[in-house]
Enzyme design. Structure first.
Site, PDB file in Angstrom:
ATOM      1  N   CYS A   1       0.826  -1.211   0.000  1.00 38.30           N
ATOM      2  CA  CYS A   1       0.000   0.000   0.000  1.00 38.30           C
ATOM      3  C   CYS A   1       0.863   1.265   0.000  1.00 38.30           C
ATOM      4  O   CYS A   1       1.623   1.504   0.935  1.00 38.30           O
ATOM      5  CB  CYS A   1      -0.925  -0.004   1.214  1.00 38.30           C
ATOM      6  SG  CYS A   1      -1.978   1.450   1.265  1.00 38.30           S
TER       7      CYS A   1
ATOM      8  N   CYS B   1      -8.088   8.101 -43.941  1.00 41.07           N
ATOM      9  CA  CYS B   1      -7.971   9.069 -42.841  1.00 41.07           C
ATOM     10  C   CYS B   1      -6.584   9.709 -42.813  1.00 41.07           C
ATOM     11  O   CYS B   1      -6.390  10.763 -42.245  1.00 41.07           O
ATOM     12  CB  CYS B   1      -8.285   8.411 -41.501  1.00 41.07           C
ATOM     13  SG  CYS B   1      -7.030   7.223 -40.948  1.00 41.07           S
TER      14      CYS B   1
END
Lengths: 462, 441
Positions: free
Chosen positions: A134, A344
């Site tokens: 943590c 494109c």
């Protein structure tokens, strides 16, 4: 049908999918619901001295309209009394004796570790996961990643735990470290049975542009959080691979990080994980995602002829080499399939501005053309192309030669001087710098300017 | 049975004439803008007559810069909001979207454009203002898309601008001629108010310029005169019975409809004459007003109609029936319209030929003629030196809009013969630059 069950360092589970220690495993209610839905195991939200949390705890990273490609939290370990958690562990195990219930633990003193391990054991936990990962809040108090970043401390605590543990012990590692194999080796030296990785990455997921504060905002302020979700998968995969390839670690690995569907899980497994843990995806979509994960995994195993998970664990590892061992004689070249191209021109502008000027435009067609002699086979065009299989990278060498950087270095054919003749780009054509000036300016002008400059052709009659 | 019941309240009218392209909310805009590929040298820009930098404004919407998006749009086209709604995007920007080539729905460019501009109009945030006063004045005749666009551009260049409009409201056919399901009067007028608040040109409503004396006064008082006069009334067909009650022109019918909504009466069986976009509009509108039968009668074959395919689909979708290869020869009835006498036709070698002896009468109680608008040749003849082409269109320099009379400049329908709002807006911007170049010499 393939057998999805696993025996992970002695922890048995009907499938390799576990819920990671996190909010989805906060209570017996959630875990029973998850097992009902099909999850194989759950690592309980970390037990310890209960905490008090702040309000406003999670932050997200969105990409365009896609929510939570990244996610972070500043929530701490369980804020529920230990007795409540233990009672519920017992209840869950009674109802689901064949599912894996693993107690995630985080305390400080040797005595506390001994106490909490014994009590969890008594409650019926199938194993332990030591939360050394943590990276927010708990680490400020000398726990979590503060431990994971100090291999010596980590080893010592593992040794304390092993003094009393009768069930398998998994050490959860923090990625907030330069070399993940160092804490992994410390876990091994301490006697751990397995490792799990990665825990969350220290992060700020965003800054509020009006409040000038990082997300999540607590009364106008914020703190760094722990980052997870799809965006961290590449980092997790690399660290899983590093631990799996290390010759001395030799511990089962529970893979964690960005797992949202069966593909992500298979990738972790192919790089050496033999169980996988999921958190963000369950927080985003609920426990129901397990159905797609198990069915996808099963289908993949059938197609590949894998009977058990262990037939595929680490199967990609032999193909992950050091860069210096890659074959420099291998050559791919981009190939635009005209029938699929929608014009494109993203490949064009990407190659032109972001790579090697190996694509050109021709008059009277929107379909770009590859300049084969300039194409270095970087893949960029195929990566930006929005159409499936429109640009393929096709092999163009004859597969007869093999030469690596290491071999070149050893043979003395690698460039060593600043202006070395042997440099890779020495004879590769690049345009003159000044050729860039004004190039296709008319195609990148703002609309108004195009109108004034006559680029916009006004139809004379409708 | 009619497709629509006759609307009797404003709410029923709004339901029957529901907006085809309703304004997006932020979520819709986010999702839709996320799909844009940001093509290099994007085909949508090239397909836009006003050259709006479409990928740029979509990217701005996507990153939460809606105001910047509106600026990008307005920099290229002062009718940015209206065009997002009334443009035939299917054949312009959206028709050019590369997604069409993958059978993927094209980006809803028009609605995104309206989204950004609506937001800025509602907020009233000023994006532009007049340029420093250069002491020169330009008169603009006509407050339509051409006239207002020219006024904005001229103001930004520092000219004093007076716009003279025959009608009571600005925006020309945008508020008097476009189908009500494409844009509402409120939306149209809000954009006009937004532009005027920023650029500060004067508009004189109910101020038709129609005589040589009036023109002479303008010529005296102004350094240049911009003609944005559009077209005139519906062409007369020259048929017997054309003067019967309930035989009307489409332009006049739609103008009434836009201003008076459900107060406009429509026949029970309506025959619309014509095959262009205005015919499709008039037919659709008749149906939405509650007509039981609407027949679209065209003298050539279906595939020879001038209307865009999607416009015909729209009319068919509200129950309009096509009647092709028929030419009207007489409006029948005794005082009121009672029917149209047609003769069947066939097309041979590109020419329409009537088939002798094939006459028949189609009963109806209303006829709407959508057979084109007349040019304002009589008025234009009052301007010395101004030349018209064989079709009655003003002849002017393609880049500057300057006419045969150097003081007069033109844009829009009177010049191009009748096109879209976007064409007029784009031309007028260029012509304003032409005026500026001329007066800066």
């Amino acid at each position: 049908m393939p057998d999805l069950s696993i025996n992970f360092a002695g922890i048995k589970s009907p499938n390799p999918f576990w819920l990671a220690s996190a909010p989805p495993t906060n209570s017996g209610y959630q875990i029973m619901k998850a097992f009902d839905a099909g999850w194989g195991g759950a690592v309980w939200k970390t037990l310890g001295v209960p905490v008090v949390n702040v309000s406003s705890r999670y932050g997200g990273v969105n990409y365009r309209d896609k929510r939570l490609v990244g996610f972070n939290n500043i929530e701490l370990i369980s804020d529920r009394p230990l007795a409540d958690n233990l009672r519920e562990i017992e209840e869950v195990k009674k109802r689901f004796p064949n599912h894996a219930v693993i107690a995630s633990l985080m305390v400080q003193t040797r005595q506390e570790w001994h106490d909490i391990v014994r009590q969890s054991q008594d409650a019926g936990a199938d194993g332990f996961e030591l939360n050394f990962g943590c990276p927010h809040g708990m680490c400020e108090r000398g726990m979590g990643s503060a431990v994971g970043q100090e291999p010596k401390v980590l080893q010592m605590i593992v040794e304390w735990v092993m003094e009393v543990a009768t069930k398998p012990v998994i050490v959860k590692l923090t990625p907030n470290i330069s070399d993940i194999t160092e804490p992994a080796m410390a876990a091994r030296r301490g006697g751990a049975d397995a490792i799990s990785l990665i825990n969350t990455i220290q992060s700020i997921v965003g800054v509020d542009l009006d409040q000038f504060a990082p997300y999540p905002i607590v009364d106008g302020k914020g703190s760094n959080g722990g980052y997870c979700g799809p965006a961290v998968k590449p980092i997790a995969l690399n660290m899983v691979k590093n631990c799996a390839q290390h010759p001395d670690i030799k511990l089962p690995i529970s893979g964690i990080g960005g797992i949202e569907n069966w593909r992500d899980a298979v990738e972790h497994i192919l790089l050496g994980a033999s169980s996988v843990q999921v958190c963000t995806a369950a927080m985003h979509f609920g426990f129901g995602i397990i159905r797609e994960m198990t069915s996808g995994l099963e289908q993949y195993m059938v197609e590949k002829g894998f009977n058990t998970i262990y037939d595929m664990v680490g199967k990609a590892l032999p193909n992950v080499l050091h860069w210096e061992d890659l074959n420099m004689k291998y050559k791919v070249t981009a190939n635009i399939h005209k029938d699929k191209c929608i014009g494109c021109q993203l490949c064009y502008t990407a190659c032109e501005d972001g790579a090697h000027q190996a694509i050109k435009l021709n008059a009277d067609t929107r379909v770009p053309e590859i300049i084969e002699e300039n194409c270095v086979g970087c893949n960029l065009c195929s990566l930006v192309c929005p159409v499936e299989d429109c640009i393929t990278m096709d092999r163009t060498d004859d597969d007869t030669q093999h030469l690596t950087w290491k071999e070149r270095t050893e043979a003395g054919t690698a460039p060593t001087e600043f202006n070395d003749e042997k440099a890779g780009g020495r004879h590769h054509w690049v345009p003159e710098p000044s050729a860039a000036l004004g190039k296709e300016r008319h195609k990148t002008l703002p609309g108004k300017a195009r109108l004034y400059s006559g680029e916009t052709v006004l139809p004379t009659e409708a | 049975m009619a497709e629509f019941s006759t609307p009797t309240t404003e709410q029923q009218f709004a339901e029957n004439f529901a907006q085809l392209k309703p304004v997006m909310n932020r979520t819709e805009a986010l999702y839709e803008s996320s799909r844009c590929l940001f093509c290099f040298d994007a085909p949508c820009i090239k397909a836009c007559p006003s050259g709006i930098d479409i990928p740029q404004f979509i990217r701005q919407i996507n990153s939460g810069n809606d105001t910047g998006a509106a600026r990008t749009i307005y920099e290229a086209n002062y009718f940015g909001n209206a065009c997002g709604k009334v443009c035939p995007t299917e054949v312009l920007c959206e028709g050019a979207c590369v997604y069409n080539l993958q059978e993927v729905k094209p980006i809803e460019i028009g609605r995104l454009q309206s989204y950004a501009t609506t937001k800025v109009i509602k907020s009233g945030e000023k994006l532009f203002g007049p340029g420093a006063d250069n002491g020169k004045k330009v008169a603009v005749i006509g407050a339509g898309p051409a006239g207002i666009s020219a006024a904005c551009e001229l103001r930004s260049l520092g000219y004093g601008v007076d716009v003279f409009e025959a009608k009571a409201q600005p925006s020309g056919l945008t508020v008097y001629g476009v189908a009500p399901y494409k844009i509402t009067n409120e939306e149209t007028l809000a954009e006009m108010a937004y532009l005027q608040a920023q650029f500060g040109y004067n508009v004189h409503f109910n101020s038709a310029i129609s005589s040589r004396e009036e023109l002479a006064k303008l010529e005296d008082k102004y350094d240049a005169i911009f003609l944005g006069i559009g077209l005139g009334r519906t062409n007369e067909l020259g048929l017997p019975g054309e003067d019967k009650i309930n035989c009307t022109g489409a332009v006049e019918f739609i103008s009434e409809l836009r201003q008076h909504h459900h107060a406009v009466a429509v026949g029970r069986k309506v025959i619309v004459l014509g095959g262009g976009n205005t015919a499709m509009d008039a037919a659709s509108e008749s149906s939405r007003l509650g007509a039981e039968n609407v027949i679209l009668a065209y003298r050539r074959a279906k595939d020879e109609m001038g209307a865009y395919e999607f416009e015909y689909d729209l009319a068919k979708g509200v129950g309009v029936k096509g009647l092709f290869n028929v030419a009207p020869v007489e409006i029948t009835g005794n005082g009121y319209v009672a029917g149209v006498k047609f003769i069947r036709t066939e097309t041979k070698d590109g020419k329409v030929r009537e088939i002798a002896g094939s006459e028949f009468v189609e009963d109806c109680d209303m006829v709407i003629k959508a057979t084109g608008q007349a040019k304002q040749t009589e008025f234009l003849s009052l301007i010395p030196g101004l030349k018209l082409d064989s079709k009655g269109r003003i002849m002017a320099n393609a880049h500057t809009g300057q006419t045969g009379n150097p003081k007069y400049f033109a844009s829009g329908d009177a010049w191009n013969g009748g096109a879209e709002v976007v064409n007029a807006a784009a031309e007028a911007k260029l012509t304003a630059r032409g005026i500026h170049a001329y007066l800066s010499k």
